[in-house]
Structures are given as structure tokens and as C-alpha cells.
Write an enzyme that holds these catalytic residues in place. Sequence first.
Site, PDB file in Angstrom:
ATOM      1  CG  ASN A 106       1.469   9.641  43.062  1.00 37.73           C
ATOM      2  OD1 ASN A 106       0.355   9.230  43.368  1.00 37.73           O
ATOM      3  ND2 ASN A 106       2.073   9.289  41.947  1.00 37.73           N
ATOM      4  CD  GLU A 157       8.148  10.175  40.132  1.00 35.56           C
ATOM      5  OE1 GLU A 157       7.939  10.341  41.343  1.00 35.56           O
ATOM      6  OE2 GLU A 157       7.250  10.010  39.293  1.00 35.56           O
ATOM      7  CG  HIS A 168       1.057  12.229  39.569  1.00 38.07           C
ATOM      8  ND1 HIS A 168       1.868  11.168  39.242  1.00 38.07           N
ATOM      9  CD2 HIS A 168      -0.203  11.741  39.552  1.00 38.07           C
ATOM     10  CE1 HIS A 168       1.133  10.088  39.031  1.00 38.07           C
ATOM     11  NE2 HIS A 168      -0.138  10.419  39.210  1.00 38.07           N
ATOM     12  N   GLY A 169       3.395  15.132  41.847  1.00 32.49           N
ATOM     13  CA  GLY A 169       4.354  16.227  41.955  1.00 32.49           C
ATOM     14  C   GLY A 169       3.958  17.272  42.968  1.00 32.49           C
ATOM     15  N   GLY A 170       3.659  16.855  44.201  1.00 37.75           N
ATOM     16  CA  GLY A 170       3.166  17.783  45.209  1.00 37.75           C
ATOM     17  C   GLY A 170       4.220  18.399  46.107  1.00 37.75           C
ATOM     18  CB  SER A 171       7.889  17.850  46.579  1.00 39.75           C
ATOM     19  OG  SER A 171       7.828  16.472  46.846  1.00 39.75           O
ATOM     20  CG  ASP A 206       2.757   9.423  32.423  1.00 41.31           C
ATOM     21  OD1 ASP A 206       2.088  10.095  31.609  1.00 41.31           O
ATOM     22  OD2 ASP A 206       3.645   9.920  33.144  1.00 41.31           O
ATOM     23  CB  SER A 227       8.275   3.974  40.212  1.00 42.96           C
ATOM     24  OG  SER A 227       9.556   3.764  40.809  1.00 42.96           O
ATOM     25  CD  GLU A 258       0.806  12.640  34.196  1.00 44.32           C
ATOM     26  OE1 GLU A 258       1.606  13.429  33.676  1.00 44.32           O
ATOM     27  OE2 GLU A 258       1.103  11.886  35.147  1.00 44.32           O
TER      28      GLU A 258
END
Length: 343
Positions: A271, A169, A249-252, A131, A53, A161
Site C-alpha cells: 500500500n 489512518e 501495509h504501513g511501509g512509509s 480488516d 478507503s 488482516e
Amino acid sequence: MPVVNYQQYCQMLDNAKENKFAYPAVNITSSSTINAALLAFKEANSDGIIQVSTGGGKFGSGIGVGSMAKGAIALAVYTHIMAEHYDVNIALHTDHCHPEYVDSFMMPLIEETKRRRAAGLPNLFSSHMYDGSALPMNENIAESKRLMKICVELDLILEIETGIVGGEEDGHDTSGVSADKLYTTPEDMVLASRELGSMGRFLLAATFGNVHGVYKPGNVKLKPTILRDGQEAVAKAEGPDTRLDLVFHGGSGSEIADIHESLNYGVVKMNIDTDTQYAYTRPVVDHMMKNYDGVLKIEGEVGNKKVYDPRSWGKKAEQNMADRLMRACNDLRSTGTSLGKNI
């Protein structure tokens, strides 16, 4: 094996799409986290994606340089060198380049790839992410097409995206966006397919309730059917064989059932950052607390070099991050799927 070229990367993505699994795309910030990622993919017998990143690149360059592009170049070169010692395929990717960083992050990396190609060397990165999700859709697509043209000419895959991943983030905070922006519409997916698909292969991070950050399991409410509906709309508009390569994205904090459902709808890349960050740090904290009197020179004592040597806790961090990433391979069904030297 060396970092994959364009044709090999396409074979990786085809393998994931056809067999309904996704590659963990793990964010790295140092040689140690790169080593952890490579070890995990080797032990899981999974091909994988290592990504940098803007913040990771800046950190990787050190506080004396502080350049997101220079750091990303250094981390990528290190990955190229070390990947040759592992019998799995690795793609190199850049994560979340927002519009304000295109000229200072993505373009210098593309220029470095041009220099490498002129010297007969492989591309620095395999793919890049632009993005533009915070922009109006027409502006997002227009800039994506401009960058896509550049990428196609250099055998690079572009990720874009549509919709916005909530949360924060690398200092980019979208927590205040309206709820409807967190969901990509079928029309968005059709537009992306029509405008970019005719130019070459691309990845689409379509949002379906994803949120960056730290959450307990069950706290992130996903709607995977959004991906299903979008794919159906694309097939209807662009032809029955058209199916987008989707990114999660953002899977936590996501439920495993939602993750598996998303794989059925074309997610080929997910990710992984928050969870591996914690996995890397957790054993370091444990080491420091258990060896408090050894890592500090208290009251004139000399401490214990065996425990304050960074290698003593660094190896623990590396192994724990690798273990967490192997779990991600299992969750995403990529374990045992490596194409190895067949590509």
C-alpha cells in the site's frame, strides 16, 4: 485497457509472486489522483492497483453528500472509464474496511457489483479488504469466511488482516495496542490459509512491525523474517506448494532492504498512501508561496487568473504524485513487468 477481471487479476498476482516483485496499491481520493496513478503505471510499464478507503470514498462524494460508498462507486466508475486509455492492467480495490463499516461501505459496493453483473457489466471492484484485526482471531476469521463466501460467488478477491498495523489512518488509531499485536504469528498464517484458502484466492495482510503514518527512514523497525517463518509454517501444514499472497501495509519510513526482503517472502502488494499524499500536496504549496500575490486579490487588485486557476497547480500536483508512484514501482521491482494485452 479495461479494469481487470478475476482471471486477469490472478495472472497479475501470479506474475508478482513468481518474479518476486509487488504491485504498488495507491490510495486515491479524486479524479486527479486517479489520473496521476494511471499515468505513473503507464510510464513505469507496470500493472498496478488503485484503491479507495472509507475516508477516501467519503471525500470523493463531496461535502454535500458525504457517503463513503457513493464516493467509492463514483471513483471506481471514473477509473473504469479512464483505464481503457492506458496499455497497462489495473485492479480496483477497497482498503481497510473495519467491522463497523461492513454494512455501510463494503456491502453497498458488493450490491453495486451484483447490479452491474445482472446488466452484463464487469465487476465494480476487483477486490475488497476486510480488516478484522482488532477482533479476537476466531471472530476475525469467522467474519472473513462469511465475506469470503460472498466474494467467491462474485469473482472478487478478499484481503484480510491478521495482527495489527500500528499508527493511525483514516481516523482509525491503533497506536495504543501492545507490541505483540504488531506481529502476525505463524499460527495465524496457517489458520488463515486453512480456513480461507480452501474457499478461493485471498490476500493476507500479515503484520511484521508495520506502522501507518509519517516516519523518517529507519524509524520503522520491521521483522521480515516473520513472513518467512509464516510461509514455512503454511507449507509444512498445508503442503509444500502452498504459498500465501501477502500484502505490506504501513511501509512509509521502511528501509529499502527490508522492503526487498519482504518481496522474497511472498509480498505481492504494497500500500502506498502517505508518500503520495505528500507528493501531491508539495508542489501546490510551492505554487501558492511563489505566486502569493497572484492567487489572492490583495488590496482591491484582481489577482492573476493564470495562477489561481486550479488547473495551473493541479497539473503540477498530478505530475509530482505520478513521479513518486513511479519511484515506488522501482522500489517494488514492478517497473517493466506489465503483462499488457497478454492477459
